[in-house]
Write a protein that holds these residues in place. Structure first.
Motif, PDB file in Angstrom:
ATOM      1  N   ILE A 126      36.231  -4.436  25.986  1.00  0.00           N
ATOM      2  CA  ILE A 126      36.343  -3.176  26.554  1.00  0.00           C
ATOM      3  C   ILE A 126      34.935  -2.360  26.789  1.00  0.00           C
ATOM      4  O   ILE A 126      34.458  -1.912  27.599  1.00  0.00           O
ATOM      5  CB  ILE A 126      37.183  -2.144  25.344  1.00  0.00           C
ATOM      6  CG1 ILE A 126      38.657  -2.645  25.593  1.00  0.00           C
ATOM      7  CG2 ILE A 126      37.057  -0.801  26.082  1.00  0.00           C
ATOM      8  CD1 ILE A 126      39.533  -1.924  24.680  1.00  0.00           C
ATOM      9  N   SER A 127      34.138  -2.512  25.711  1.00  0.00           N
ATOM     10  CA  SER A 127      32.474  -2.255  25.855  1.00  0.00           C
ATOM     11  C   SER A 127      31.866  -3.032  27.060  1.00  0.00           C
ATOM     12  O   SER A 127      31.064  -2.650  27.814  1.00  0.00           O
ATOM     13  CB  SER A 127      31.770  -2.812  24.613  1.00  0.00           C
ATOM     14  OG  SER A 127      30.631  -2.139  24.592  1.00  0.00           O
ATOM     15  N   SER A 149      24.010   0.758  28.157  1.00  0.00           N
ATOM     16  CA  SER A 149      25.474  -0.015  27.904  1.00  0.00           C
ATOM     17  C   SER A 149      25.333  -1.410  27.851  1.00  0.00           C
ATOM     18  O   SER A 149      25.915  -2.084  27.128  1.00  0.00           O
ATOM     19  CB  SER A 149      26.272   0.064  29.487  1.00  0.00           C
ATOM     20  OG  SER A 149      25.674  -0.333  30.502  1.00  0.00           O
ATOM     21  N   MET A 150      24.057  -1.934  28.178  1.00  0.00           N
ATOM     22  CA  MET A 150      24.038  -3.531  27.956  1.00  0.00           C
ATOM     23  C   MET A 150      23.815  -3.772  26.415  1.00  0.00           C
ATOM     24  O   MET A 150      24.248  -4.662  25.893  1.00  0.00           O
ATOM     25  CB  MET A 150      22.856  -3.841  28.513  1.00  0.00           C
ATOM     26  CG  MET A 150      22.988  -4.393  30.219  1.00  0.00           C
ATOM     27  SD  MET A 150      21.754  -5.099  30.996  1.00  0.00           S
ATOM     28  CE  MET A 150      22.212  -4.873  32.675  1.00  0.00           C
ATOM     29  N   SER A 151      22.967  -2.791  25.769  1.00  0.00           N
ATOM     30  CA  SER A 151      22.805  -3.252  24.417  1.00  0.00           C
ATOM     31  C   SER A 151      24.054  -2.901  23.506  1.00  0.00           C
ATOM     32  O   SER A 151      24.364  -3.803  22.599  1.00  0.00           O
ATOM     33  CB  SER A 151      21.800  -2.077  23.962  1.00  0.00           C
ATOM     34  OG  SER A 151      22.105  -0.610  24.008  1.00  0.00           O
ATOM     35  N   ALA A 152      24.824  -2.012  23.869  1.00  0.00           N
ATOM     36  CA  ALA A 152      26.156  -1.776  23.477  1.00  0.00           C
ATOM     37  C   ALA A 152      27.021  -2.842  23.456  1.00  0.00           C
ATOM     38  O   ALA A 152      27.855  -3.598  22.677  1.00  0.00           O
ATOM     39  CB  ALA A 152      26.806  -0.570  23.907  1.00  0.00           C
ATOM     40  N   ILE A 181      24.098 -11.255  29.691  1.00  0.00           N
ATOM     41  CA  ILE A 181      23.978  -9.724  29.346  1.00  0.00           C
ATOM     42  C   ILE A 181      22.183  -9.930  29.095  1.00  0.00           C
ATOM     43  O   ILE A 181      21.644  -8.987  29.404  1.00  0.00           O
ATOM     44  CB  ILE A 181      24.717  -9.106  28.332  1.00  0.00           C
ATOM     45  CG1 ILE A 181      25.988  -9.065  28.745  1.00  0.00           C
ATOM     46  CG2 ILE A 181      24.293  -7.824  27.868  1.00  0.00           C
ATOM     47  CD1 ILE A 181      27.040  -8.341  27.750  1.00  0.00           C
ATOM     48  N   HIS A 182      22.029 -10.668  28.244  1.00  0.00           N
ATOM     49  CA  HIS A 182      20.482 -10.666  27.790  1.00  0.00           C
ATOM     50  C   HIS A 182      19.372 -11.184  29.171  1.00  0.00           C
ATOM     51  O   HIS A 182      18.612 -10.519  29.135  1.00  0.00           O
ATOM     52  CB  HIS A 182      20.383 -11.523  26.684  1.00  0.00           C
ATOM     53  CG  HIS A 182      20.450 -10.989  25.343  1.00  0.00           C
ATOM     54  ND1 HIS A 182      20.014  -9.808  24.833  1.00  0.00           N
ATOM     55  CD2 HIS A 182      21.609 -11.345  24.547  1.00  0.00           C
ATOM     56  CE1 HIS A 182      20.498  -9.459  23.609  1.00  0.00           C
ATOM     57  NE2 HIS A 182      21.610 -10.287  23.566  1.00  0.00           N
TER      58      HIS A 182
END
Length: 160
Positions: A83-84, A96-99, A152-153
């Motif tokens: 969901i995140s 939002s990427m860090s979350a 993501i990273h």
């Protein structure tokens, strides 16, 4: 923007992981329900069996209870991290990427823990087909969740 190239990869892995975590939750829910329905009944005048375990599962082996319990926890956290991840795909910014990366990393570490119990269960041999399926999904999820975190990273690193 260079990070945009990894957005479809992250989206595909996110969808795949969510579907696999949902299947793990379904099979784990079945196993937990069966363990509750066919577990020990302890009432007045009844003694505990000699090798009583509070995590007793009528199918599988000694590692089954721990495996199912941690697979359910990993499945719930993995679905929540998806969901995140959807929020990350919508906005695709650093916040939002860090979350999404932190939620995905927590889900990955819990999946690795469940994978350890899956390997122990495989080592002890006796288990049914549904548990074998859940073991396979957990082992595959440990890799695909890692690749999702790497995507993501990688996108965040290309932005900098």
């Amino acid at each position: 923007m260079a990070g945009e190239q990894l957005k479809p990869v992250a989206g595909l892995l996110l969808f795949l992981n969510f579907c696999m975590y949902a299947i793990v939750l379904g099979i784990g829910g079945w196993a937990m329900n069966r363990a509750i329905d066919h577990g020990f009944i302890i009432g007045p005048g009844l003694d505990l069996p000699a090798h009583f375990s509070p995590i007793y599962f009528p199918m599988g082996n000694a590692a089954t209870g721990f495996f199912v319990l941690f697979a359910l926890i990993a499945g719930v956290v993995g679905a929540a991290s998806a969901i995140s991840g959807v929020n990350n795909l919508r906005f695709w910014d650093e916040d939002s990427m860090s979350a999404a990366a932190s939620a995905g990393t927590i889900a990955w570490t819990l999946t690795l823990l469940a994978m350890g119990f899956a390997c122990k269960e495989i080592d002890l041999y006796v288990r049914n087909v549904r548990l074998r399926t859940m073991e396979a999904f957990i082992i595959i999820l440990s890799a695909t969740q890692f690749f999702y975190i790497a995507a993501i990273h990688g996108a965040a690193r290309r932005r900098a």
